[in-house]
Motif scaffolding. Sequence first.
Motif, short mmCIF file in Angstrom:
data_model
loop_
_atom_site.label_atom_id
_atom_site.label_comp_id
_atom_site.label_asym_id
_atom_site.label_seq_id
_atom_site.Cartn_x
_atom_site.Cartn_y
_atom_site.Cartn_z
N GLY A 1 0.78 -1.22 0.00
CA GLY A 1 0.00 0.00 0.00
C GLY A 1 0.82 1.28 0.00
N THR A 2 2.15 1.17 0.05
CA THR A 2 2.96 2.39 0.06
C THR A 2 3.36 2.82 -1.34
OG1 THR A 2 5.03 1.15 0.35
CG2 THR A 2 3.94 1.94 2.35
N GLY A 3 3.01 2.04 -2.33
CA GLY A 3 3.35 2.40 -3.71
C GLY A 3 4.72 1.91 -4.10
N GLU A 4 5.07 2.16 -5.33
CA GLU A 4 6.34 1.67 -5.87
C GLU A 4 7.55 2.23 -5.13
OE1 GLU A 4 8.64 -0.65 -8.36
OE2 GLU A 4 6.47 -0.61 -8.23
N ARG A 5 7.54 3.51 -4.80
CA ARG A 5 8.69 4.11 -4.12
C ARG A 5 8.30 4.75 -2.80
NH1 ARG A 5 13.07 6.45 -8.07
NH2 ARG A 5 13.25 7.83 -6.31
N GLY A 6 7.20 4.33 -2.24
CA GLY A 6 6.75 4.89 -0.96
C GLY A 6 7.52 4.30 0.21
N VAL A 7 7.42 4.97 1.35
CA VAL A 7 8.08 4.53 2.57
C VAL A 7 7.01 4.35 3.64
CG1 VAL A 7 9.76 5.13 4.35
CG2 VAL A 7 10.19 5.77 1.96
N PRO A 8 6.99 3.20 4.32
CA PRO A 8 6.00 2.99 5.37
C PRO A 8 6.10 4.08 6.45
CG PRO A 8 7.09 0.93 4.82
CD PRO A 8 7.84 2.02 4.11
N PRO A 9 4.96 4.52 6.97
CA PRO A 9 4.97 5.58 7.99
C PRO A 9 5.80 5.26 9.23
CG PRO A 9 2.73 5.11 7.25
CD PRO A 9 3.62 4.10 6.60
N GLU A 10 5.84 3.99 9.62
CA GLU A 10 6.63 3.61 10.80
C GLU A 10 8.10 3.95 10.63
OE1 GLU A 10 3.27 0.58 10.29
OE2 GLU A 10 4.74 1.55 8.99
N ILE A 11 8.57 3.86 9.41
CA ILE A 11 9.98 4.14 9.14
C ILE A 11 10.23 5.64 9.12
CG2 ILE A 11 11.79 3.93 7.39
CD1 ILE A 11 10.59 1.10 6.86
N ILE A 12 9.33 6.37 8.51
CA ILE A 12 9.45 7.84 8.49
C ILE A 12 9.49 8.38 9.92
CG2 ILE A 12 8.28 9.99 7.87
CD1 ILE A 12 9.39 8.60 5.43
N GLN A 13 8.63 7.86 10.77
CA GLN A 13 8.53 8.34 12.16
C GLN A 13 9.72 7.93 13.01
OE1 GLN A 13 4.81 6.62 13.34
NE2 GLN A 13 3.60 8.15 12.24
N ALA A 14 10.45 6.90 12.59
CA ALA A 14 11.53 6.37 13.42
C ALA A 14 12.77 7.26 13.43
CB ALA A 14 11.91 4.97 12.96
N GLY A 15 12.95 8.08 12.43
CA GLY A 15 14.09 8.98 12.44
C GLY A 15 15.06 8.76 11.31
N ARG A 16 16.02 9.64 11.26
CA ARG A 16 17.00 9.72 10.17
C ARG A 16 17.79 8.44 9.97
NH1 ARG A 16 20.61 14.76 9.04
NH2 ARG A 16 18.73 15.62 9.89
N ASP A 17 18.29 7.85 11.06
CA ASP A 17 19.14 6.68 10.88
C ASP A 17 18.35 5.48 10.36
OD1 ASP A 17 17.82 6.47 13.33
OD2 ASP A 17 19.60 5.85 14.45
N THR A 18 17.13 5.30 10.85
CA THR A 18 16.30 4.19 10.38
C THR A 18 15.91 4.39 8.92
OG1 THR A 18 15.47 3.87 12.61
CG2 THR A 18 14.21 2.85 10.85
N LEU A 19 15.55 5.60 8.55
CA LEU A 19 15.20 5.89 7.17
C LEU A 19 16.40 5.65 6.24
CD1 LEU A 19 13.13 6.84 5.10
CD2 LEU A 19 13.79 9.20 5.65
N ALA A 20 17.59 6.05 6.67
CA ALA A 20 18.79 5.82 5.86
C ALA A 20 19.02 4.33 5.67
CB ALA A 20 20.01 6.46 6.52
N ALA A 21 18.88 3.55 6.73
CA ALA A 21 19.07 2.10 6.62
C ALA A 21 18.02 1.49 5.69
CB ALA A 21 19.01 1.46 8.01
N TYR A 22 16.78 1.93 5.82
CA TYR A 22 15.71 1.44 4.94
C TYR A 22 16.01 1.78 3.49
CZ TYR A 22 11.16 0.90 2.75
OH TYR A 22 10.13 0.53 1.91
#
Length: 141
Positions: free
Chosen positions: A73-94
Amino acid sequence: MSRADDPSTTDTESTYREYILGVRIVECQSPADDGPRYRFGAPQHRGITFEDPSMAELYADVYFDVNGFEEAGTGERGVPPEIIQAGRDTLAAYFLTQPYTDRHWVSSFYGKETEVIERYVARVRHRAEEIREGARERGIE
């Protein structure tokens, strides 16, 4: 780096790494592939397959770092909200686990040196291991 979202029929499968709470990485081998593939699987997660086992492990670490997420449900290049909310380091790892990125792309995205991105990833890996260890200590398997 690339990954395939559609696990194909394979000739052999074996557990590559098993985590707590039914999370695991399965090594899949098929003569049709260039080499083994590594499928991440977890309850309530559609599963995803990687060519590189270290990317599958990083994906698992991100999964534990945010207490699970679902990409559907996040689309082809979407990011799950849980990852966005987790912060910079988690988003970078994702981002590093995505087929359209590499360390240089993530470094450019953040405007940081690759060494900084490596530190972000190390923090995520460390937190994920602490979470898994804490769960094991409480008898959660």
